[in-house]
Write a protein that holds these residues in place. Structure first.
Motif, mmCIF file in Angstrom:
data_model
loop_
_atom_site.group_PDB
_atom_site.id
_atom_site.type_symbol
_atom_site.label_atom_id
_atom_site.label_comp_id
_atom_site.label_asym_id
_atom_site.label_seq_id
_atom_site.Cartn_x
_atom_site.Cartn_y
_atom_site.Cartn_z
ATOM 1 N N ARG A 11 0.839 -1.193 0.000
ATOM 2 C CA ARG A 11 0.000 0.000 0.000
ATOM 3 C C ARG A 11 0.880 1.252 0.000
ATOM 4 O O ARG A 11 1.812 1.368 0.789
ATOM 5 C CB ARG A 11 -0.926 0.009 1.222
ATOM 6 C CG ARG A 11 -1.965 1.143 1.177
ATOM 7 C CD ARG A 11 -2.738 1.211 2.474
ATOM 8 N NE ARG A 11 -3.480 -0.009 2.752
ATOM 9 C CZ ARG A 11 -4.697 -0.273 2.295
ATOM 10 N NH1 ARG A 11 -5.312 0.610 1.537
ATOM 11 N NH2 ARG A 11 -5.288 -1.405 2.595
ATOM 12 N N VAL A 12 0.576 2.173 -0.892
ATOM 13 C CA VAL A 12 1.332 3.420 -0.986
ATOM 14 C C VAL A 12 0.776 4.397 0.037
ATOM 15 O O VAL A 12 -0.403 4.719 0.011
ATOM 16 C CB VAL A 12 1.236 4.009 -2.411
ATOM 17 C CG1 VAL A 12 1.908 5.371 -2.474
ATOM 18 C CG2 VAL A 12 1.860 3.056 -3.420
ATOM 19 N N LYS A 13 1.642 4.855 0.941
ATOM 20 C CA LYS A 13 1.185 5.755 2.004
ATOM 21 C C LYS A 13 1.403 7.214 1.616
ATOM 22 O O LYS A 13 0.526 8.033 1.751
ATOM 23 C CB LYS A 13 1.960 5.459 3.304
ATOM 24 C CG LYS A 13 1.679 4.092 3.900
ATOM 25 C CD LYS A 13 0.434 4.086 4.754
ATOM 26 C CE LYS A 13 0.176 2.711 5.355
ATOM 27 N NZ LYS A 13 1.019 2.400 6.493
ATOM 28 N N ARG A 14 2.607 7.545 1.189
ATOM 29 C CA ARG A 14 2.914 8.932 0.841
ATOM 30 C C ARG A 14 2.477 9.172 -0.594
ATOM 31 O O ARG A 14 2.875 8.441 -1.495
ATOM 32 C CB ARG A 14 4.410 9.239 0.970
ATOM 33 C CG ARG A 14 5.097 8.765 2.241
ATOM 34 C CD ARG A 14 4.514 9.282 3.511
ATOM 35 N NE ARG A 14 4.259 10.720 3.511
ATOM 36 C CZ ARG A 14 3.582 11.333 4.481
ATOM 37 N NH1 ARG A 14 3.086 10.661 5.493
ATOM 38 N NH2 ARG A 14 3.407 12.626 4.416
ATOM 39 N N LYS B 59 29.305 13.488 3.855
ATOM 40 C CA LYS B 59 27.921 13.360 4.334
ATOM 41 C C LYS B 59 26.959 13.347 3.151
ATOM 42 O O LYS B 59 27.097 14.159 2.219
ATOM 43 C CB LYS B 59 27.523 14.555 5.222
ATOM 44 C CG LYS B 59 28.551 14.980 6.236
ATOM 45 C CD LYS B 59 28.531 14.124 7.466
ATOM 46 C CE LYS B 59 29.391 14.760 8.544
ATOM 47 N NZ LYS B 59 29.791 13.810 9.582
ATOM 48 N N ILE B 60 26.004 12.437 3.221
ATOM 49 C CA ILE B 60 24.935 12.385 2.223
ATOM 50 C C ILE B 60 23.649 12.834 2.910
ATOM 51 O O ILE B 60 23.390 12.447 4.053
ATOM 52 C CB ILE B 60 24.761 10.945 1.698
ATOM 53 C CG1 ILE B 60 26.022 10.469 0.983
ATOM 54 C CG2 ILE B 60 23.530 10.817 0.797
ATOM 55 C CD1 ILE B 60 26.208 11.016 -0.406
ATOM 56 N N TYR B 61 22.868 13.644 2.218
ATOM 57 C CA TYR B 61 21.611 14.134 2.801
ATOM 58 C C TYR B 61 20.406 13.593 2.044
ATOM 59 O O TYR B 61 20.403 13.546 0.808
ATOM 60 C CB TYR B 61 21.592 15.663 2.802
ATOM 61 C CG TYR B 61 22.681 16.216 3.696
ATOM 62 C CD1 TYR B 61 22.509 16.221 5.082
ATOM 63 C CD2 TYR B 61 23.899 16.650 3.171
ATOM 64 C CE1 TYR B 61 23.520 16.672 5.917
ATOM 65 C CE2 TYR B 61 24.909 17.109 4.000
ATOM 66 C CZ TYR B 61 24.717 17.111 5.377
ATOM 67 O OH TYR B 61 25.721 17.539 6.200
ATOM 68 N N LEU B 62 19.411 13.167 2.813
ATOM 69 C CA LEU B 62 18.123 12.730 2.274
ATOM 70 C C LEU B 62 17.054 13.566 2.967
ATOM 71 O O LEU B 62 17.260 14.037 4.085
ATOM 72 C CB LEU B 62 17.866 11.258 2.595
ATOM 73 C CG LEU B 62 18.904 10.236 2.147
ATOM 74 C CD1 LEU B 62 18.518 8.860 2.699
ATOM 75 C CD2 LEU B 62 19.013 10.199 0.630
ATOM 76 N N HIS B 63 15.916 13.693 2.314
ATOM 77 C CA HIS B 63 14.833 14.401 3.001
ATOM 78 C C HIS B 63 13.496 13.824 2.570
ATOM 79 O O HIS B 63 13.390 13.111 1.572
ATOM 80 C CB HIS B 63 14.883 15.889 2.682
ATOM 81 C CG HIS B 63 14.285 16.191 1.338
ATOM 82 N ND1 HIS B 63 14.849 15.766 0.169
ATOM 83 C CD2 HIS B 63 13.148 16.836 0.987
ATOM 84 C CE1 HIS B 63 14.103 16.165 -0.843
ATOM 85 N NE2 HIS B 63 13.066 16.801 -0.379
ATOM 86 N N GLY B 64 12.485 14.176 3.326
ATOM 87 C CA GLY B 64 11.139 13.736 2.994
ATOM 88 C C GLY B 64 10.177 14.259 4.036
ATOM 89 O O GLY B 64 10.561 15.051 4.902
ATOM 90 N N SER B 65 8.954 13.811 3.913
ATOM 91 C CA SER B 65 7.952 14.258 4.875
ATOM 92 C C SER B 65 8.254 13.675 6.243
ATOM 93 O O SER B 65 8.762 12.562 6.368
ATOM 94 C CB SER B 65 6.576 13.799 4.414
ATOM 95 O OG SER B 65 5.700 13.784 5.513
ATOM 96 N N ASN B 66 7.909 14.449 7.251
ATOM 97 C CA ASN B 66 8.061 14.012 8.631
ATOM 98 C C ASN B 66 7.316 12.709 8.915
ATOM 99 O O ASN B 66 7.647 11.982 9.844
ATOM 100 C CB ASN B 66 7.528 15.100 9.557
ATOM 101 C CG ASN B 66 8.620 15.600 10.475
ATOM 102 O OD1 ASN B 66 9.518 14.828 10.818
ATOM 103 N ND2 ASN B 66 8.561 16.856 10.847
ATOM 104 N N ASP B 149 9.433 22.601 9.416
ATOM 105 C CA ASP B 149 8.957 21.703 10.467
ATOM 106 C C ASP B 149 8.378 20.411 9.879
ATOM 107 O O ASP B 149 8.425 19.362 10.507
ATOM 108 C CB ASP B 149 7.886 22.398 11.322
ATOM 109 C CG ASP B 149 8.465 23.539 12.154
ATOM 110 O OD1 ASP B 149 9.705 23.594 12.300
ATOM 111 O OD2 ASP B 149 7.688 24.379 12.633
ATOM 112 N N GLN B 150 7.829 20.511 8.682
ATOM 113 C CA GLN B 150 7.211 19.328 8.055
ATOM 114 C C GLN B 150 8.232 18.421 7.388
ATOM 115 O O GLN B 150 7.897 17.339 6.918
ATOM 116 C CB GLN B 150 6.195 19.770 7.000
ATOM 117 C CG GLN B 150 4.882 20.293 7.576
ATOM 118 C CD GLN B 150 3.959 20.834 6.493
ATOM 119 O OE1 GLN B 150 4.299 20.806 5.307
ATOM 120 N NE2 GLN B 150 2.809 21.337 6.898
ATOM 121 N N THR B 151 9.485 18.903 7.324
ATOM 122 C CA THR B 151 10.489 18.175 6.556
ATOM 123 C C THR B 151 11.465 17.441 7.467
ATOM 124 O O THR B 151 12.027 18.032 8.390
ATOM 125 C CB THR B 151 11.265 19.155 5.634
ATOM 126 O OG1 THR B 151 10.327 19.873 4.842
ATOM 127 C CG2 THR B 151 12.222 18.394 4.726
#
Lengths: 219, 219
Positions: A11-14, B59-66, B149-151
């Motif tokens: 199931r895809v959440k995001r 350093k490698i950086y990743l991001h996404g929704s909280n 804040d959401q990230t």
């Protein structure tokens, strides 16, 4: 329209609005490529490796050397996953937050099985090779028994799968749309350049139709 | 030439002659892209997902929704792996067995850490965005506190890594070289097409130099 049943696993959440469970749509994503990321665990660390694949019906085929540690470890898993992604565009928004990419990405899940039968192995190997470049297999010399014996072929029956497709432009905050900042998409395509003949090729061997066709379709 | 120490985790077993441990060479592979396959485990199944990344030093950086389940699960791992691959050519041999692809592929391993400090988060997010398309960040409106804040931003310190590079032609069995079968390579390149402006763009906003430059360098 046949869909994969949604479960905890697929199931895809995001971005659920971009989720695809339709088998035909997912097969299209699989068939548009030949390299997938196969995941395994080594010493507690999940690792993924790009591997060539082919598909026949709901079976995916992988192959490698009989000594391949990763393939062997796949066989010990109950469920194997393969992720196939095609990058279609950069999506440049007016805010960093809304930057994105357009893509078609499928993850398939299934049980792995080693193929023992030589005839079945050859069918699978032909499938994998012809996924790389159509109609290649029939132009080659036959495989030797020794080569077959050295090759490990794994069949993965797709139990479930899901995909995500994003194919729209930048979606900014409404209040940002008036800003004097450029937004849009930059399409990305994978292309092919002119085939380069092997140096040792006999002078009278020409580039065959299946290679020319591949080049013409992807140049 | 600084090399990553070879350990059980990063030592290349198959095709060891193509193994690369040199940090500069590996950084070149990282810097040639912006999408990597990050692996995690869900319910015992190893899964990999393509994610945008950026690199500063080691350093490698990743991001996404909280709320991103996968990013959260990464933080619970002691070691995270990311695989970055560039496909450069199909390698068509005279036998199916010796077909291959030319590629540059790196897998990096490191400990993940959540970045809490807002300033550090912004530096990381700028890095990720500018890896996608150089000089983009400075053309945008500032991030809002709410967006920050959401990230969720994750920093991965590269502990070790290895790469494999294949960049030669078909390697056939000597006795096959006389066969009347075409062999050679078909180069593959990722290209960019003309940027497409957003429909809602103000008529007086032109495509900025950093986008034109990106297009010119990759068309």
């Amino acid at each position: 329209m046949k869909e994969y049943t949604k479960s905890k696993l697929n199931r895809v959440k995001r971005g659920a609005n971009r989720a695809v469970y339709d088998q035909e749509e997912i097969n299209k994503i699989i068939d548009a490529g030949f390299l997938g990321y196969v995941s395994y665990t080594y010493d507690g660390v999940p690792i993924s490796i790009p591997m060539a694949y082919g598909r026949i019906g709901n079976k995916i085929y992988l192959h490698g050397s009989n000594g391949n540690r990763m393939l062997k470890s796949l066989l010990s898993l109950e469920t194997v996953s393969i992720t196939i992604t095609h990058l279609d565009a950069l999506v440049l928004a007016r805010s960093g937050f809304h930057h994105s990419v357009n893509y078609r990405s499928a993850t398939i899940f299934g049980a792995p099985k080693k193929i023992e039968d030589d005839e079945q192995k050859e069918v699978a190997l032909k499938c994998v090779l012809d996924y790389m470049i159509p109609n290649r297999w029939d132009s080659l010399r036959e495989m030797s028994q020794k080569e077959l014996d050295q090759t490990l072929v794994i069949e993965i029956s797709i139990d479930t799968a899901s995909a995500k497709i994003r194919n729209v432009g930048a979606i900014d905050e409404p209040e940002d749309e008036v800003l004097p900042i450029w937004a849009g998409i930059v399409p990305i395509v994978q292309k092919v350049e002119k085939p380069v003949s092997d140096e040792k090729l006999n002078a009278d061997v020409e580039i065959p139709p299946h290679v020319i066709e591949y080049y013409e379709n992807h140049k």
